[in-house]
Design an enzyme around this catalytic site. Structure first.
Site, PDB file in Angstrom:
ATOM      1  N   SER A   8      26.819  29.838  28.535  1.00 20.30           N
ATOM      2  CA  SER A   8      25.702  28.907  28.752  1.00 20.30           C
ATOM      3  C   SER A   8      24.884  29.303  29.985  1.00 20.30           C
ATOM      4  O   SER A   8      23.713  28.971  30.088  1.00 20.30           O
ATOM      5  CB  SER A   8      26.253  27.488  28.942  1.00 20.30           C
ATOM      6  OG  SER A   8      27.198  27.494  29.997  1.00 20.30           O
ATOM      7  N   TYR A  39      26.614  23.129  29.103  1.00 24.78           N
ATOM      8  CA  TYR A  39      27.169  22.776  27.805  1.00 24.78           C
ATOM      9  C   TYR A  39      28.226  21.668  27.921  1.00 24.78           C
ATOM     10  O   TYR A  39      28.604  21.072  26.932  1.00 24.78           O
ATOM     11  CB  TYR A  39      27.845  24.002  27.171  1.00 24.78           C
ATOM     12  CG  TYR A  39      26.926  24.947  26.438  1.00 24.78           C
ATOM     13  CD1 TYR A  39      25.538  24.785  26.449  1.00 24.78           C
ATOM     14  CD2 TYR A  39      27.446  26.009  25.717  1.00 24.78           C
ATOM     15  CE1 TYR A  39      24.711  25.669  25.763  1.00 24.78           C
ATOM     16  CE2 TYR A  39      26.628  26.890  25.022  1.00 24.78           C
ATOM     17  CZ  TYR A  39      25.263  26.721  25.045  1.00 24.78           C
ATOM     18  OH  TYR A  39      24.451  27.590  24.360  1.00 24.78           O
ATOM     19  N   GLY A  40      28.730  21.459  29.150  1.00 24.87           N
ATOM     20  CA  GLY A  40      29.882  20.576  29.351  1.00 24.87           C
ATOM     21  C   GLY A  40      29.711  19.171  28.816  1.00 24.87           C
ATOM     22  O   GLY A  40      30.681  18.525  28.433  1.00 24.87           O
ATOM     23  N   CYS A  71      32.745  31.544  27.379  1.00 23.33           N
ATOM     24  CA  CYS A  71      32.502  30.146  27.731  1.00 23.33           C
ATOM     25  C   CYS A  71      33.600  29.330  27.074  1.00 23.33           C
ATOM     26  O   CYS A  71      33.712  29.310  25.840  1.00 23.33           O
ATOM     27  CB  CYS A  71      31.135  29.724  27.192  1.00 23.33           C
ATOM     28  SG  CYS A  71      30.760  27.977  27.417  1.00 23.33           S
ATOM     29  N   ASN A  72      34.421  28.667  27.882  1.00 24.10           N
ATOM     30  CA  ASN A  72      35.498  27.843  27.324  1.00 24.10           C
ATOM     31  C   ASN A  72      34.936  26.679  26.535  1.00 24.10           C
ATOM     32  O   ASN A  72      35.426  26.343  25.459  1.00 24.10           O
ATOM     33  CB  ASN A  72      36.368  27.270  28.447  1.00 24.10           C
ATOM     34  CG  ASN A  72      37.141  28.332  29.204  1.00 24.10           C
ATOM     35  OD1 ASN A  72      38.311  28.533  28.972  1.00 24.10           O
ATOM     36  ND2 ASN A  72      36.468  29.013  30.124  1.00 24.10           N
ATOM     37  N   THR A  73      33.901  26.053  27.091  1.00 25.67           N
ATOM     38  CA  THR A  73      33.337  24.849  26.472  1.00 25.67           C
ATOM     39  C   THR A  73      32.876  25.149  25.052  1.00 25.67           C
ATOM     40  O   THR A  73      33.093  24.351  24.132  1.00 25.67           O
ATOM     41  CB  THR A  73      32.154  24.343  27.315  1.00 25.67           C
ATOM     42  OG1 THR A  73      32.540  24.352  28.687  1.00 25.67           O
ATOM     43  CG2 THR A  73      31.736  22.947  26.924  1.00 25.67           C
ATOM     44  N   CYS A 185      36.841  27.390  33.120  1.00 26.03           N
ATOM     45  CA  CYS A 185      35.387  27.517  32.931  1.00 26.03           C
ATOM     46  C   CYS A 185      35.047  28.828  33.616  1.00 26.03           C
ATOM     47  O   CYS A 185      35.471  29.074  34.753  1.00 26.03           O
ATOM     48  CB  CYS A 185      34.656  26.359  33.584  1.00 26.03           C
ATOM     49  SG  CYS A 185      32.871  26.632  33.767  1.00 26.03           S
ATOM     50  N   HIS A 187      32.551  29.952  34.970  1.00 26.54           N
ATOM     51  CA  HIS A 187      31.768  29.902  36.217  1.00 26.54           C
ATOM     52  C   HIS A 187      32.665  29.909  37.464  1.00 26.54           C
ATOM     53  O   HIS A 187      32.281  30.432  38.504  1.00 26.54           O
ATOM     54  CB  HIS A 187      30.926  28.615  36.270  1.00 26.54           C
ATOM     55  CG  HIS A 187      29.661  28.698  35.481  1.00 26.54           C
ATOM     56  ND1 HIS A 187      29.632  28.728  34.115  1.00 26.54           N
ATOM     57  CD2 HIS A 187      28.358  28.758  35.891  1.00 26.54           C
ATOM     58  CE1 HIS A 187      28.376  28.796  33.702  1.00 26.54           C
ATOM     59  NE2 HIS A 187      27.582  28.809  34.761  1.00 26.54           N
TER      60      HIS A 187
HETATM   61  N1  DGL Z   1      30.928  28.642  31.661  1.00 27.72           N
HETATM   62  C1  DGL Z   1      31.187  27.572  30.768  1.00 27.72           C
HETATM   63  C2  DGL Z   1      32.671  27.470  30.404  1.00 27.72           C
HETATM   64  O1  DGL Z   1      33.412  28.429  30.522  1.00 27.72           O
HETATM   65  C3  DGL Z   1      30.662  26.203  30.961  1.00 27.72           C
HETATM   66  C4  DGL Z   1      29.565  25.758  31.826  1.00 27.72           C
HETATM   67  C5  DGL Z   1      28.749  24.653  31.173  1.00 27.72           C
HETATM   68  O2  DGL Z   1      27.841  25.005  30.433  1.00 27.72           O
HETATM   69  O3  DGL Z   1      29.030  23.462  31.384  1.00 27.72           O
HETATM   70  O4  DGL Z   1      33.134  26.441  30.006  1.00 27.72           O
END
Ligand code: DGL
Length: 273
Positions: A8, A39-40, A71-73, A185, A187
């Site tokens: 994201s 995306y959260g 991206c985990n989300t 996440c 980030h």
């Molecule tokens: N980097 C994203 C993850 O691994 C999420 C950040 C987001 O979009 O809230 O979940």
């Protein structure tokens, strides 16, 4: 051979960095959905539709050997629909619950993630399957991914802001305390040094990026010899471009306008959430 890395925002650069080490001869293309980030808090159906549509555009234009959803989300929802639709190898990023359960001695571990990731059945299923007798505290941070974006966009994020987001991970209970925190996440590893310095006590922070990179090596093993297509690692965004200095630090250059029109569409879908 080129690998497409998607997130994201800029968080997937923590994964791209490890892929670059594991596969130095491969080119990378990175797609950040900065028009819709974060995306959260997105509803699952909005998130799935958005990611499938972006990947349709990106895969057609870039034709990579493999796709990494860094991206985990997104990964907790979109891997089955993506795999049903696209035939290339797809590697996801999901909370590293198993390594955390194996590592924790105190049997108190935390999963630090976006609110979306901690809510998902997928994450709860991982804990049931792999958590064993380790007790996991799920910490859904509203703000941390955004703070990382702000920091890397050149703003100053204070220690107090970061500490407020990580503090709930640190639990003391019956003479034991949390000894392992899963960075669920992509980030978060980008600010790991600061998180480590702010932690109320030392813990093992689990960053899954090296394991994801190893998986990428495995799934691309049959892709044939790497070819030097003369292209740099390219960064594409649906919205604003991060500062050149950030891209530079990770070995990327701005890739140009792959998503003309997507930002406008994204604006609409974000408003309807
Ligand atoms: N980097 C994203 C993850 O691994 C999420 C950040 C987001 O979009 O809230 O979940």
């Amino acid at each position: 051979m080129r690998i497409l890395v998607f997130d994201s925002g800029v968080g997937g650069l923590s994964v791209a960095r490890e892929i670059g080490k594991a596969l130095p001869a491969a080119g990378m293309d990175y797609v950040a959905d900065l028009a819709v980030f974060p995306y959260g808090a997105l509803e699952p159906d909005v998130l799935v539709t958005r990611v499938v549509s972006l990947m349709e555009t990106a895969l057609a234009a870039l034709d990579p050997a493999a796709l990494v959803i860094a991206c985990n989300t997104a990964s907790t929802l979109v891997l089955p629909p993506l795999r049903a639709r696209f035939k290339l190898p797809i590697v996801g990023t999901v909370p590293a619950v198993k390594p955390a359960a194996e590592h924790s001695r105190s049997r108190l571990a935390s999963v630090l993630a976006t609110p979306g990731t901690v809510k998902r059945d997928y994450t709860r299923g991982l804990i049931e399957t792999f958590g064993g007798d380790c007790r996991f505290t799920l910490v859904g941070s509203q703000a941390l991914a955004g703070l990382v974006e702000r920091q890397f966009a050149g703003e100053t994020v204070s220690d107090a802001e970061l500490l407020a987001e990580i503090a709930p991970c640190f639990v003391e209970e019956g003479g034991r305390r949390t000894d392992t925190v899963v960075l669920a996440c992509t980030h978060y590893p980008l600010l790991l040094d600061r998180l480590r310095a702010l932690a109320p006590w030392p813990v093992e922070w689990i960053d899954p990026a090296p394991a994801i990179a190893r998986r990428v090596v495995t799934v691309t093993a049959g892709a044939g010899p790497s070819r030097d297509d003369g292209l740099p690692h390219r960064f594409f965004s649906t919205g604003r471009q991060p500062p050149g200095s950030l891209l530079d630090a990770f070995g990327f250059v701005a890739g140009g306008d792959l998503f003309a029109g997507e930002a406008a569409k994204a604006g609409k879908s974000a408003l309807s959430v």
